[in-house]
Every structure is written in C-alpha cells, then in structure tokens.
Design a protein around this motif. Structure first.
Motif, short mmCIF file in Angstrom:
data_model
loop_
_atom_site.label_atom_id
_atom_site.label_comp_id
_atom_site.label_asym_id
_atom_site.label_seq_id
_atom_site.Cartn_x
_atom_site.Cartn_y
_atom_site.Cartn_z
N PRO A 116 43.05 41.54 41.86
CA PRO A 116 42.06 41.44 40.80
C PRO A 116 42.66 40.75 39.57
CG PRO A 116 42.02 43.61 41.81
CD PRO A 116 43.22 42.90 42.36
N PRO A 117 41.84 40.06 38.79
CA PRO A 117 40.38 40.12 38.74
C PRO A 117 39.66 39.20 39.71
CG PRO A 117 41.14 38.69 37.01
CD PRO A 117 42.38 39.23 37.70
N PHE A 118 40.39 38.46 40.56
CA PHE A 118 39.73 37.52 41.45
C PHE A 118 38.92 38.27 42.51
CE2 PHE A 118 43.74 35.29 40.27
CZ PHE A 118 43.15 34.36 39.42
N THR A 119 37.80 37.69 42.91
CA THR A 119 37.04 38.20 44.04
C THR A 119 37.38 37.35 45.26
OG1 THR A 119 35.14 36.76 43.60
CG2 THR A 119 35.18 38.90 42.50
N GLN A 173 37.05 33.21 40.55
CA GLN A 173 36.95 34.09 39.40
C GLN A 173 35.69 34.95 39.52
OE1 GLN A 173 39.06 34.56 37.04
NE2 GLN A 173 40.31 32.70 36.78
N PRO A 174 35.65 36.12 38.87
CA PRO A 174 34.45 36.98 38.97
C PRO A 174 33.19 36.31 38.46
CG PRO A 174 36.31 38.19 38.03
CD PRO A 174 36.73 36.76 38.10
N GLN A 175 33.31 35.54 37.38
CA GLN A 175 32.16 34.84 36.82
C GLN A 175 32.36 33.34 36.99
OE1 GLN A 175 29.50 36.52 35.69
NE2 GLN A 175 30.57 38.45 36.14
#
Length: 295
Positions: free
Chosen positions: A151-154, A271-273
């Motif tokens: 994390p923070p990667f998905t 990235q999450p976003q």
C-alpha cells in the motif's frame, strides 16, 4: 537508447555485415557505426566481433536480438493504436516486465484500439522494482510487476507463469518434462537477484533449504542478457519462466520446477486515485489476462 538504434542493430544482426546493413538502411557506414557504438555504450557490452566475412554477434547480441524485435513489434503496434489520434486522446503510461507474453500484449493493444480509442498507450520496459519506483514518482500510470506492491498502491493479479529451469543442452538434466528441486543439488544455477523477483527468490531458497538441497546459486541482475550471464558464470541452468527461457536462451530445454512447484505472478498495479482513462485501460488489461501466457 533510441528505437532507431534497435532497428539498426537488428539490420546488422540479420545481414551479419555493417556495410550491407548500411546499404539496406540507406545510410552511410560511418553513421551506422556511430549508432552501434552508442548502443553498445548503453548496454555496456560489445555486440559484434569483426570476422573476415563481416561481423559475428557476441553472446550479448544474441540475447538482445529477440528483445529488440519484441520492442520494435510493440512500437509498431503502439503506432497502430495512436495512428488515428485526435485531440481527445490521453496518454496512459504502462510498465512492462521482462517475459511478458507478446501475443497477449498485441491482443490487449487491439482491444484498446477498438474499445478505448481515446487512449494512447506508451510502454516502458523495466524491472518490477523500477516500475514501483516510477509508479510512486508519477512516471507510470500502470505497472505490470512480478511482486505485489505494498500500500497505498492497489493491485490485481493478472496471471501466473510456472517457474522452471532452462538447462544447457548437453547436460544430463536437459530434456526432462519436469525438474524436481532436489535434482538441482550441486548444480550451478543462474537466478535473478533478490531485488528483481523478491517473493519467488525467497520461496525457492526457503524450499531448497527445507529439503537440504544446495544448488550452486549464481545471483545476477539481468533482464535480457541471460546468455551472457550463464556464459560468464559457467552456469548450466537458469531459473526462468518458459517464455523468457525461449527468448533469452534459445536451444536450452526448459522444464517446470516440481516437488514443489513455483509460479511467478504478474500484478497490475496503480495509484488508488487515477484518471478515468487509466482505470478503463486497467480494466482492459485485467479482462484480457491470458489463461496460458506461454502460448
């Protein structure tokens, strides 16, 4: 390194002559020689030896040839995707790991062209560790890595490829349909450095230790120069997936490791976003995951 240098290299490799390659490419021989020298400085290895009939490829050139053809094929396929580019196209930067299935990548590009025409995909060839760093620094939108990033990667699991060994053709282990880990006891085996394939590196070493199997490991950081590495280290086997073995060590029989078996995963990370176009491209990669990446 520039694409034209890879095109020049392939021409020299296939013509086995700088002068004939220059004639074919319609450029001067000194200009072609300068480009070759620049490529050799980039890869830190000589690519051709002078012989009476022209030039002879070095082990580094033999390893680079298939990789260069792959990169050029992907570049040509990418041009097809962006050929009809309009003002609405958005660039999506995607990292590719060594050994990615060529047929699958071409299928993904065709699907993107048909379903996501507003996306212009730009590929970067890099190791898993480098891709995670580039993703963190904002230089990549999507990363295809052989280790699941923290994390923070998905991340989504795209596919798994069996891990195995390519064996020198004249070795007694060559030609087997599978290779029990115990049979590598005392065998000199080339393997990726831990930084390249961390999880699988630890799994293989832990399994060998548990079985009291002690291969003569040679750890090296390599992506396309496996042949040069096994030659320099006198290794008789290399730990690779089948597509990588067929590309990097042509003529070396490959067999999956067994007792236990190992699989090399490929994850799609981001990235999450992200921008909407990045999420859409990621969905295409996920839905087109190959059931058998080796085919």
């Amino acid at each position: 390194m520039e694409l034209r240098q890879l095109r020049y290299f392939v021409a020299i490799f296939e013509h086995r002559s700088i002068s004939r390659a220059a004639e074919h490419l319609r450029i001067s021989q000194p200009a072609l020689t300068r480009q070759l020298r620049q490529l050799e400085r980039f890869v830190h290895a000589p690519l051709f030896d002078r012989v009476p009939a022209g030039v002879s490829p070095t082990p580094a050139a033999l390893a680079l040839h298939e990789h260069a053809r792959l990169v050029l094929r992907l570049a040509d396929a990418t041009r097809e995707v962006v050929r009809s580019a309009g003002p609405a196209k958005e660039i999506v930067r995607v990292g590719l790991p060594p050994g990615a299935p060529v047929a699958w990548l071409e299928q993904v590009l065709r699907t993107l062209r048909d379903r996501v025409p507003e996306a212009a995909v730009s590929f970067t060839d890099a190791s898993s560790a480098d891709q995670v760093r580039m993703l963190r620094e904002g230089h990549l939108d999507l990363a295809l890595t052989h280790q699941r990033p923290a994390p923070p990667f998905t991340a989504r699991l795209l596919y798994e490829q069996p891990f195995g060994v390519a064996i020198r053709p004249d070795h007694p282990l060559a030609g087997r349909t599978r290779c029990p880990l115990a049979d590598l006891d005392g065998v000199r085996v080339l393997a990726h450095s831990r930084d390249q394939v961390t999880a699988e590196h630890d799994r293989v070493l832990s399994a060998a230790e548990a079985l009291e199997v002690r291969p003569d490991w040679v750890f090296a950081w390599f992506t396309e120069n496996a042949l040069a590495c096994v030659t320099a280290s006198d290794a008789v086997a290399a730990l690779l997936t089948r597509p990588s073995a067929e590309r990097l060590l042509p003529g070396w029989p490959w067999a999956p490791l067994s007792d236990p078996g190992f699989a090399l995963p490929t994850w799609l990370a981001r990235q999450p976003q992200v921008r909407a176009i990045v999420a859409t491209v990621a969905d295409v990669f996920a839905t087109k995951s190959p059931t058998d990446p080796a085919t």
